[in-house]
Design a protein around this motif. Structure first.
Motif, short mmCIF file in Angstrom:
data_model
loop_
_atom_site.label_atom_id
_atom_site.label_comp_id
_atom_site.label_asym_id
_atom_site.label_seq_id
_atom_site.Cartn_x
_atom_site.Cartn_y
_atom_site.Cartn_z
N SER A 30 -46.15 -11.83 -7.36
CA SER A 30 -45.18 -12.86 -7.00
C SER A 30 -44.94 -12.83 -5.50
CB SER A 30 -43.84 -12.63 -7.73
OG SER A 30 -44.00 -12.67 -9.12
N TYR A 74 -47.19 -17.51 -7.32
CA TYR A 74 -47.70 -16.44 -8.18
C TYR A 74 -49.22 -16.33 -8.09
CZ TYR A 74 -43.11 -17.29 -10.27
OH TYR A 74 -41.77 -17.46 -10.47
N ALA A 77 -41.94 -14.36 -3.09
CA ALA A 77 -40.68 -15.09 -2.96
C ALA A 77 -40.41 -15.38 -1.49
CB ALA A 77 -39.54 -14.28 -3.55
N THR A 100 -41.14 -19.74 -5.12
CA THR A 100 -41.99 -18.59 -5.43
C THR A 100 -43.41 -19.05 -5.76
OG1 THR A 100 -40.10 -17.34 -6.26
CG2 THR A 100 -42.27 -16.56 -6.91
#
Length: 119
Positions: free
Chosen positions: A20, A79, A22, A77
């Motif tokens: 991830s 991924y 962020a 975010t």
């Protein structure tokens, strides 16, 4: 702008991990995002990228069919789902953000998260 990558770890060959990234300090909505990696003793290489809307994705040949990049703009975010991992995927993985929308130039970088794949 700060990018915080997470999700790395130790996994056996054939396993999966999801990274991830962020973002804070700026919304990602208008900007392309990417993942890069750097293995010990090697140069940094492109892994995957996604356009601002998520409709277009791009992959290095070495990960095509195994990795999937996606984004949730509401969560700010990005991924990277990594499946069928191989020992050669071992590296520090960095997320990157486009500095100026539409330029495909990644000006913002996260700190990296280490992925280790054992054979």
């Amino acid at each position: 702008v700060q990018l915080q990558a997470s999700g790395g770890g130790l996994v056996r060959a054939g396993g999966s991990l999801r990274l991830s990234c962020a973002a804070s300090g700026r919304t990602l909505t208008s900007y392309a995002m990417g993942w890069f990696r750097q293995a010990p003793g090697k140069e940094r290489e492109f892994v995957a990228a996604i356009n601002w809307s998520g409709n277009d994705t791009y992959y290095a040949d070495s990960v095509k069919g195994r990795f999937t990049i996606s984004r949730d703009n509401a969560k700010n975010t990005v991924y990277l789902q990594m499946n069928s991992l191989k020992p050669e995927d071992t590296a520090n993985y960095y997320c990157a953000g486009e500095g100026v929308a539409g330029t495909d130039e990644f000006d913002y970088w996260g700190q990296g998260t280490l992925v280790t794949v054992s054979s």
